[in-house]
Design an enzyme around this catalytic site. Structure first.
Site, PDB file in Angstrom:
ATOM      1  N   CYS A 214       6.211  11.421 -46.774  1.00  0.00           N
ATOM      2  CA  CYS A 214       5.913  12.734 -46.204  1.00  0.00           C
ATOM      3  C   CYS A 214       7.122  13.242 -45.418  1.00  0.00           C
ATOM      4  O   CYS A 214       8.169  12.578 -45.345  1.00  0.00           O
ATOM      5  CB  CYS A 214       4.692  12.634 -45.293  1.00  0.00           C
ATOM      6  SG  CYS A 214       4.996  11.644 -43.798  1.00  0.00           S
TER       7      CYS A 214
ATOM      8  N   CYS B  39       8.145  10.758 -42.561  1.00  0.00           N
ATOM      9  CA  CYS B  39       8.775   9.526 -43.029  1.00  0.00           C
ATOM     10  C   CYS B  39      10.128   9.803 -43.685  1.00  0.00           C
ATOM     11  O   CYS B  39      11.073   9.027 -43.527  1.00  0.00           O
ATOM     12  CB  CYS B  39       7.846   8.799 -43.998  1.00  0.00           C
ATOM     13  SG  CYS B  39       6.333   8.189 -43.203  1.00  0.00           S
TER      14      CYS B  39
ATOM     15  N   HIS C  18       2.272   5.287 -40.393  1.00  0.00           N
ATOM     16  CA  HIS C  18       2.615   5.256 -41.812  1.00  0.00           C
ATOM     17  C   HIS C  18       3.413   4.003 -42.138  1.00  0.00           C
ATOM     18  O   HIS C  18       4.230   3.529 -41.326  1.00  0.00           O
ATOM     19  CB  HIS C  18       3.409   6.496 -42.199  1.00  0.00           C
ATOM     20  CG  HIS C  18       2.587   7.737 -42.274  1.00  0.00           C
ATOM     21  ND1 HIS C  18       2.962   8.853 -43.004  1.00  0.00           N
ATOM     22  CD2 HIS C  18       1.379   8.054 -41.730  1.00  0.00           C
ATOM     23  CE1 HIS C  18       2.034   9.792 -42.888  1.00  0.00           C
ATOM     24  NE2 HIS C  18       1.065   9.321 -42.106  1.00  0.00           N
TER      25      HIS C  18
ATOM     26  N   GLU D  33       5.945   3.428 -44.059  1.00  0.00           N
ATOM     27  CA  GLU D  33       7.400   3.555 -44.047  1.00  0.00           C
ATOM     28  C   GLU D  33       7.968   3.411 -42.639  1.00  0.00           C
ATOM     29  O   GLU D  33       8.986   2.743 -42.435  1.00  0.00           O
ATOM     30  CB  GLU D  33       7.835   4.914 -44.615  1.00  0.00           C
ATOM     31  CG  GLU D  33       7.385   5.173 -46.040  1.00  0.00           C
ATOM     32  CD  GLU D  33       6.108   5.977 -46.121  1.00  0.00           C
ATOM     33  OE1 GLU D  33       6.070   6.942 -46.906  1.00  0.00           O
ATOM     34  OE2 GLU D  33       5.153   5.641 -45.395  1.00  0.00           O
TER      35      GLU D  33
END
Length: 278
Positions: free
Chosen positions: A86, A89, A56, A58
């Site tokens: 999410c 993260c 991801h 992030e």
């Protein structure tokens, strides 16, 4: 909430970066980590290219910033991300002790900042993060929606253009067991169990083809129960190649006496998995 000119500036940069992720076949999400000195790190989703659930944007932005600052504490930094973080993260953001998070589009199915959970503002945790939501939300959502629509259109086109092999197959049931073959793929050497079947020849119905294939492959005559027909489209991996098949399956019963398989009789039906009639 009104957006400051600073927030708009950084979110536009994140949007531009997210577009590059889409061009690489990744879900178009990008993150920027900004400190008092300016931009520290930026990242896009890499889950598909790296085949990792940790891919991801992030997480990569936080990792790169920590490496650059030589500290896991990023307490004077703001994270800009095009989609609401999410659970994974949001947890990393909380662990990094970020000062602030600014995100674009909400994620009603997975957002852990405000949509489903409030991880960054949970008073039970030892650190809370200031949150600004909805910055260029429409633009961020449009980019994501367009990406997924394009993917759906590509799959529809691919499916429409795919050339299927028309086949029929019969699942022979005898004394509450499915009869078929145990075989080994010549390329992967993987063992598997399969039932008689093959290509439908000109002038045949699918039921006639299933009965013929069973007789040719096993030496056994079967009675096809035509009312059991059901069709499936699928990709079948065989000998290192993927074959697109459109197969009509039937249930059949032996139309002659059952003789257990033996080497002297050649290739015969073998007793496979038991049928569960619950």
């Amino acid at each position: 909430m009104s957006s400051s000119s600073e927030d708009l500036k950084w979110m536009r940069k994140a949007l531009s970066l997210a577009q590059k992720a889409a061009e690489k076949g990744e879900v178009p999400i990008a993150a920027l980590l900004v400190g008092p000195e300016g931009l520290i790190a930026s990242a896009i989703n890499t889950r598909e290219r790296q085949q990792t659930p940790l891919g991801h944007a992030e997480l990569f932005a936080l990792h790169k910033a920590s490496q650059k600052k030589q500290s896991w504490r990023l307490s004077d930094c703001t994270l800009y991300v095009t989609l609401e973080p999410c659970v994974m993260c949001a947890g990393a953001i909380q662990q990094a002790r970020l000062k602030r998070v600014v995100y674009g589009a909400s994620d009603p199915k997975g957002g852990a900042v405000e949509s489903l959970y409030h991880i960054l503002n949970d008073s039970r945790l030892n650190h809370q993060v200031e949150v600004t939501d909805g910055v260029l939300a429409s633009e961020c959502a449009t980019l994501l929606q367009g990406f997924f629509q394009d993917r759906r259109d590509e799959k529809k086109t691919e499916k429409a253009q795919k050339i299927f092999r028309d086949r029929s197959s019969v699942i022979v049931v005898h004394k509450n067991k499915i009869l078929g073959f145990h075989a080994i793929d010549p390329t992967s050497q993987a063992p598997y169990f399969f039932v008689p079947g093959g290509a439908i020849e000109a002038g045949e119905t699918s039921a006639q083809s299933a009965a013929r294939e069973c007789l040719e492959e096993t030496g056994y005559k079967v009675r096809i129960l035509e009312e059991t027909a059901f069709e499936r489209k699928y990709d079948f991996l065989w000998n290192g190649n993927v074959h697109a098949c459109r197969t009509v399956f039937y249930v059949g019963v032996l139309d002659q006496e059952w003789t257990p398989p033996s080497q002297s009789r050649g290739r015969r039906l073998s007793q496979g998995c038991r049928v569960d009639r619950r």
